[in-house]
Design a protein around this motif. Structure first.
Motif, short mmCIF file in Angstrom:
data_model
loop_
_atom_site.label_atom_id
_atom_site.label_comp_id
_atom_site.label_asym_id
_atom_site.label_seq_id
_atom_site.Cartn_x
_atom_site.Cartn_y
_atom_site.Cartn_z
N GLU A 27 0.81 -1.22 0.00
CA GLU A 27 0.00 0.00 0.00
C GLU A 27 0.85 1.28 0.00
N GLY A 28 2.19 1.14 0.02
CA GLY A 28 3.04 2.31 -0.11
C GLY A 28 3.78 2.74 1.13
N VAL A 29 3.84 1.90 2.16
CA VAL A 29 4.59 2.20 3.37
C VAL A 29 6.03 1.71 3.20
N THR A 30 6.99 2.56 3.54
CA THR A 30 8.40 2.20 3.43
C THR A 30 8.89 1.59 4.74
N MET A 31 9.48 0.40 4.64
CA MET A 31 10.08 -0.26 5.80
C MET A 31 11.44 -0.81 5.39
N PRO A 32 12.54 -0.15 5.74
CA PRO A 32 13.85 -0.65 5.35
C PRO A 32 14.17 -2.04 5.89
N ALA A 33 13.65 -2.36 7.07
CA ALA A 33 13.87 -3.69 7.67
C ALA A 33 12.55 -4.19 8.23
N PRO A 34 11.64 -4.61 7.37
CA PRO A 34 10.28 -4.94 7.83
C PRO A 34 10.24 -6.03 8.88
N GLU A 35 11.17 -6.97 8.82
CA GLU A 35 11.15 -8.07 9.78
C GLU A 35 11.36 -7.61 11.22
N THR A 36 11.80 -6.37 11.42
CA THR A 36 12.03 -5.84 12.77
C THR A 36 10.87 -5.00 13.28
N VAL A 37 9.87 -4.77 12.46
CA VAL A 37 8.73 -3.92 12.83
C VAL A 37 7.60 -4.81 13.36
N HIS A 38 7.05 -4.44 14.50
CA HIS A 38 5.98 -5.23 15.11
C HIS A 38 4.69 -4.41 15.09
N LEU A 39 3.66 -4.96 14.47
CA LEU A 39 2.40 -4.25 14.26
C LEU A 39 1.30 -4.80 15.15
N SER A 40 0.26 -4.01 15.32
CA SER A 40 -0.93 -4.45 16.03
C SER A 40 -2.06 -4.69 15.04
N TRP A 41 -3.08 -5.39 15.49
CA TRP A 41 -4.18 -5.77 14.60
C TRP A 41 -4.89 -4.57 14.00
N ASP A 42 -4.86 -3.42 14.68
CA ASP A 42 -5.59 -2.25 14.20
C ASP A 42 -4.67 -1.10 13.79
N THR A 43 -3.38 -1.38 13.60
CA THR A 43 -2.44 -0.33 13.19
C THR A 43 -2.84 0.21 11.81
N THR A 44 -2.93 1.54 11.72
CA THR A 44 -3.27 2.19 10.45
C THR A 44 -2.11 3.09 10.04
N ILE A 45 -1.49 2.77 8.91
CA ILE A 45 -0.35 3.55 8.42
C ILE A 45 -0.62 3.92 6.97
N ALA A 46 -0.56 5.22 6.68
CA ALA A 46 -0.88 5.70 5.34
C ALA A 46 0.30 5.51 4.39
N ALA A 47 -0.02 5.51 3.11
CA ALA A 47 1.03 5.48 2.08
C ALA A 47 1.93 6.68 2.26
N GLY A 48 3.23 6.48 2.02
CA GLY A 48 4.17 7.57 2.14
C GLY A 48 4.82 7.70 3.50
N VAL A 49 4.44 6.84 4.43
CA VAL A 49 5.07 6.82 5.75
C VAL A 49 6.33 5.96 5.69
N THR A 50 7.36 6.36 6.43
CA THR A 50 8.56 5.53 6.60
C THR A 50 8.62 5.03 8.03
N VAL A 51 8.76 3.73 8.18
CA VAL A 51 8.90 3.11 9.50
C VAL A 51 10.27 2.45 9.54
N GLU A 52 11.14 2.98 10.37
CA GLU A 52 12.50 2.46 10.45
C GLU A 52 12.56 1.19 11.31
N GLN A 53 13.77 0.73 11.56
CA GLN A 53 14.00 -0.54 12.22
C GLN A 53 13.54 -0.56 13.68
#
Length: 460
Positions: free
Chosen positions: A258-284
């Motif tokens: 959907e357009g979210v940038t994650m340089p190291a996605p395997e290190t990001v922990h999400l919740s069932w209702d997390t809402t992140i818009a396109a164009g967001v960067t989530v780092e390690q």
């Protein structure tokens, strides 16, 4: 959650009566969480997304917390108790009275399958619409092990389901396995269950036996298949962790699509209702607890933890920031390293870049919070609010003792303890005047060095 609109009424029976002894936990198995949400709630979510207007959850007498959880979410009549536990077929029969006035299709699912979603289950209703009297969800197992086997004829005609303990070698060699999920007309389902016996290795009434009974009655029995990962159950802490890993990987992949940038996605922990818009960067190494939304253009830097918070467009969070419930971070605002925000609305373009605690209150647009600032919000009994006006400047190492208001454009001197309101445009200072003692430091050093040398001389 998208809900389908079925052409025929649908109900769900969710089996949640297992004791879960392999979890070795005081928490009932189905209340353990995946993606920050109880496995039971994942099952209820799937049933609701399928358009089920009636949901009955079969619980055990050994875990009253499960029944309480169900009643709190679905109402007082949604939980029925299986006591004693006599197998899956008996468990579904326990739900019979609760559905006596229902006319439509019933899907049977399990509360310990957190990856089982509505799109995975939906093909069962397609089979029903196509004429199947009993529709069963299967999967092809890499290691069939103790799974029940589906005995099929051409065209996915299902002849019977054989539990592993009852299976002959030829049947055990099959890789088509039973997920435990099936759908049938309500009246027909309970009519078939009435014919199920318990002459088997475990002395239980198997839900799976209705397939053979239906086939013998010349009813249409069909199977459809899902990926193994989608139907995996959880019976131990290791399996819970494995399900969590699959869930997290799927959610990360969806967000990146959907357009979210994650340089190291395997290190990001999400919740069932997390809402992140396109164009967001989530780092390690970022962790999202429940109730977080992040608007486009925001950057969540490494090692930050967010829960119950909203982040505005273009905001910068972290690294090492903590947003707690009630934190509302406005557009282009900065919340920097080792800053904790709780129940504070931070205005557009405001900055708190270093080592601060902001708890209960507000920070106006373009305000600057200096390093080491603390909102002193608790007197040991009650919480109070601190409000910092637009464009205000809070000097480093300031303690703002709530309740207090800092006016628009006001300033506080570094190291101040502010206990009263500061009018707009004023400077507040609250610290002892500085005193310089001429030559004191040089004399102190000389004295200490002489004492140190004297000790060495005495030892010699």
């Amino acid at each position: 959650m998208t809900t389908t609109v079925p052409s025929r009424p649908r109900a769900a029976v969710i089996l949640a009566a297992g004791q879960g002894t392999r979890m070795k936990s005081p928490t009932p198995k189905v209340l353990h969480k995946v993606g920050g949400r109880a496995m039971l709630d994942h099952a209820i979510d799937a049933a609701q997304a399928l358009g089920c207007t009636r949901i009955v959850v079969v619980v055990g007498a050994h875990s009253p917390q499960v029944g309480e959880h169900v009643r709190e979410r679905l109402g007082p009549d949604a939980a029925v108790v299986q006591d004693p536990p006599l197998g899956t077929g008996h468990a579904v029969l326990v739900a019979k009275d609760a559905l006596d006035d229902f006319d439509g299709d019933v899907v049977v699912t399990f509360a310990d399958g957190p990856l089982l979603t509505a799109p995975v289950i939906a093909p069962l209703f397609d089979l029903r619409a196509a004429g199947a009297d009993v529709a069963v969800l299967g999967f092809e197992a890499a290691d069939p092990g103790a799974y029940g086997r589906l005995v099929l004829a051409p065209g996915h005609v299902l002849l019977r389901i054989v539990e592993a303990k009852e299976a002959e070698p030829a049947v055990l060699a099959l890789k088509h396995c039973n997920s435990g999920v099936l759908a049938a007309d309500r009246a027909q389902l309970f009519d078939l269950l009435a014919a199920v016996g318990n002459d088997n290795a475990k002395g239980e009434y198997y839900l799976t036996d209705i397939v053979g009974i239906a086939h013998d009655r010349k009813l249409a029995t069909r199977a459809t298949f899902a990926p193994e990962a989608a139907v995996q159950g959880v019976n131990s802490q290791a399996e819970l962790a494995a399900a969590e890993a699959v869930w997290q990987a799927g959610r990360r992949a969806a967000l990146m699509t959907e357009g979210v940038t994650m340089p190291a996605p395997e290190t990001v922990h999400l919740s069932w209702d997390t809402t992140i818009a396109a164009g967001v960067t989530v780092e390690q190494f970022v962790v999202f607890g429940a109730g977080v939304s992040v608007a486009s253009g925001a950057v969540i830097k490494a090692f930050s933890h967010l829960e119950g918070a909203s982040v505005g467009q273009g905001a910068l969070i972290g690294p090492y920031a903590r947003l707690r419930p009630g934190a509302e971070i406005g557009p282009e605002a900065h919340i920097g390293n080792f800053v904790e925000v709780k129940k504070v609305k931070v205005g557009a373009g405001a900055k708190a870049n270093h080592l601060s605690y902001l708890g209960d209150g507000s920070v106006g647009p373009k305000a600057n919070i200096g390093a080491g600032t603390i909102f002193c919000n608790y007197d040991g009994f009650e919480k109070f609010e601190t409000h910092v006006g637009a464009g205000a400047f809070i000097g480093s190492n300031s303690a703002l003792v709530a309740p207090v208001r800092i006016g628009d454009g006001a300033m506080t001197g570094s190291g101040s303890v502010i206990t009263g309101d500061v009018p707009a445009g004023d400077l507040a200072l609250s610290r002892a005047p500085q005193t310089n003692k001429t030559g004191w430091a040089a004399r102190f050093r000389a004295l200490k060095q002489a004492q140190k040398q004297a000790k060495k001389d005495n030892k010699a």
